[in-house]
Design a protein around this motif. Structure first.
Motif, PDB file in Angstrom:
ATOM      1  N   ALA A  22       0.833  -1.212   0.000  1.00 62.20           N
ATOM      2  CA  ALA A  22       0.000   0.000   0.000  1.00 62.20           C
ATOM      3  C   ALA A  22       0.860   1.253   0.000  1.00 62.20           C
ATOM      4  N   LEU A  23       0.332   2.299  -0.617  1.00 66.64           N
ATOM      5  CA  LEU A  23       0.959   3.615  -0.597  1.00 66.64           C
ATOM      6  C   LEU A  23      -0.124   4.670  -0.805  1.00 66.64           C
ATOM      7  N   ASN A  24      -0.365   5.482   0.210  1.00 69.76           N
ATOM      8  CA  ASN A  24      -1.343   6.566   0.133  1.00 69.76           C
ATOM      9  C   ASN A  24      -2.720   6.070  -0.331  1.00 69.76           C
ATOM     10  N   GLU A  25      -3.235   5.068   0.384  1.00 64.23           N
ATOM     11  CA  GLU A  25      -4.515   4.458   0.018  1.00 64.23           C
ATOM     12  C   GLU A  25      -5.552   4.595   1.128  1.00 64.23           C
ATOM     13  N   GLU A  26      -5.524   5.707   1.875  1.00 58.59           N
ATOM     14  CA  GLU A  26      -6.432   5.847   3.001  1.00 58.59           C
ATOM     15  C   GLU A  26      -7.906   5.833   2.586  1.00 58.59           C
ATOM     16  N   ASP A  53      -0.293   9.695   4.111  1.00 58.91           N
ATOM     17  CA  ASP A  53      -1.638   9.852   4.646  1.00 58.91           C
ATOM     18  C   ASP A  53      -1.845   8.838   5.784  1.00 58.91           C
ATOM     19  N   ARG A  54      -3.083   8.475   6.071  1.00 62.18           N
ATOM     20  CA  ARG A  54      -3.400   7.621   7.224  1.00 62.18           C
ATOM     21  C   ARG A  54      -3.495   6.142   6.856  1.00 62.18           C
ATOM     22  N   THR A  55      -2.915   5.736   5.742  1.00 62.86           N
ATOM     23  CA  THR A  55      -3.018   4.343   5.311  1.00 62.86           C
ATOM     24  C   THR A  55      -2.569   3.369   6.393  1.00 62.86           C
ATOM     25  N   ALA A  56      -1.358   3.546   6.910  1.00 59.29           N
ATOM     26  CA  ALA A  56      -0.818   2.623   7.914  1.00 59.29           C
ATOM     27  C   ALA A  56      -1.641   2.659   9.196  1.00 59.29           C
ATOM     28  N   GLU A  57      -2.077   3.845   9.594  1.00 53.46           N
ATOM     29  CA  GLU A  57      -2.871   3.980  10.813  1.00 53.46           C
ATOM     30  C   GLU A  57      -4.203   3.259  10.694  1.00 53.46           C
ATOM     31  N   ILE A  58      -4.861   3.426   9.566  1.00 56.28           N
ATOM     32  CA  ILE A  58      -6.150   2.760   9.339  1.00 56.28           C
ATOM     33  C   ILE A  58      -5.968   1.245   9.367  1.00 56.28           C
ATOM     34  N   ALA A  59      -4.927   0.755   8.687  1.00 57.83           N
ATOM     35  CA  ALA A  59      -4.675  -0.686   8.644  1.00 57.83           C
ATOM     36  C   ALA A  59      -4.437  -1.239  10.035  1.00 57.83           C
TER      37      ALA A  59
END
Length: 248
Positions: A22-26, A53-59
């Protein structure tokens, strides 16, 4: 069964690890994650390529294992595969949603030791005859050449993935390259269900432009054109900030 897979489970008892680069897929990753996290899989690993963005945080909040590395889809997927414990590996793009009941389809497709890898059928999340035509072209390619691509959620036994050498460190065509090597180890099969992939790139850049670039990249791959040149050709200018390439 091949010697490198002795002792590995095949079929109903096999565990599945899902790896998502993933990369910038929030805006999209939550839909993909909710489907896989609710299913019968051993683990879900998101490998973030340096999102701003918040991709890693959301995951992480949704319950996925999150790893971090530099942005390169092949590198990200290899890192996830090394961390994975499942007997089967499924590589899912962050803008793609798997069909309901996908674990059973994966296990059924890979139940024969003669099958090297599998993938799902391809659908786009947009209305219009041109998108249905893209889907039919993909279906024809898979039927004639057994060449599914990364946005079809390719899957395989972990032992077969290792035997094939994993993903190459390429800036483009890493999925195509792996499938060609897996073809030498057994059949490539399609599962009954379809993934739903975002049509954003076709909508933004035009169906015919994206399709033409993809096909020319295949020709360039066979002609051994330098991967860096292929990547620059395949990337539309507005994607230069994001190494996550559009898939075929």
């Amino acid at each position: 069964m091949r010697p490198d897979e002795a002792g590995s489970a095949r079929g109903a008892g096999a565990s599945i690890s899902v790896v998502i680069p993933a990369l910038n897929e929030e805006r999209r990753i939550a839909a993909a994650l909710r489907r896989v996290l609710a299913a019968d899989v051993s683990e879900v690993i998101v490998v973030d390529g340096g999102s701003e963005d918040r991709t890693a945080e959301i995951a992480s909040d949704l319950g996925a294992i999150v790893l971090r590395t530099r942005a390169n889809r092949g590198l990200q997927q290899n890192l996830g595969a090394r961390r994975a414990k499942g007997e089967y590996l499924l590589f899912l793009h962050a803008d793609t949603v798997l069909p309901r009941g996908f674990p059973e389809q994966v296990r059924k497709t890979l139940s024969s030791p003669e099958v090297s890898a599998g993938a799902f059928r391809f659908r786009l999340d947009a209305d219009g005859w041109q998108y249905r035509l893209v889907e039919r072209v993909v279906a024809l390619r898979c039927r004639l050449f057994r060449l599914p691509y990364g946005d079809q959620a390719i899957f395989m036994p972990a032992a077969r993935f290792r035997r094939a050498g994993g993903f190459s460190d390429l800036p483009v065509m890493e999925d195509f390259d792996l499938i060609r090597r897996l073809q030498k180890l057994g059949r490539i099969e399609l599962a009954a269900g379809s993934v739903i992939t975002s049509a954003r790139r076709w909508m933004r850049d035009g169906v015919w432009s994206v399709t033409a670039r993809h096909q020319l990249c295949i020709l360039g791959y066979y002609a051994r054109i330098a991967p860096g040149r292929l990547a620059r050709f395949r990337e539309p200018a507005q994607d230069c900030q994001s190494p996550q390439r559009p898939q075929m």
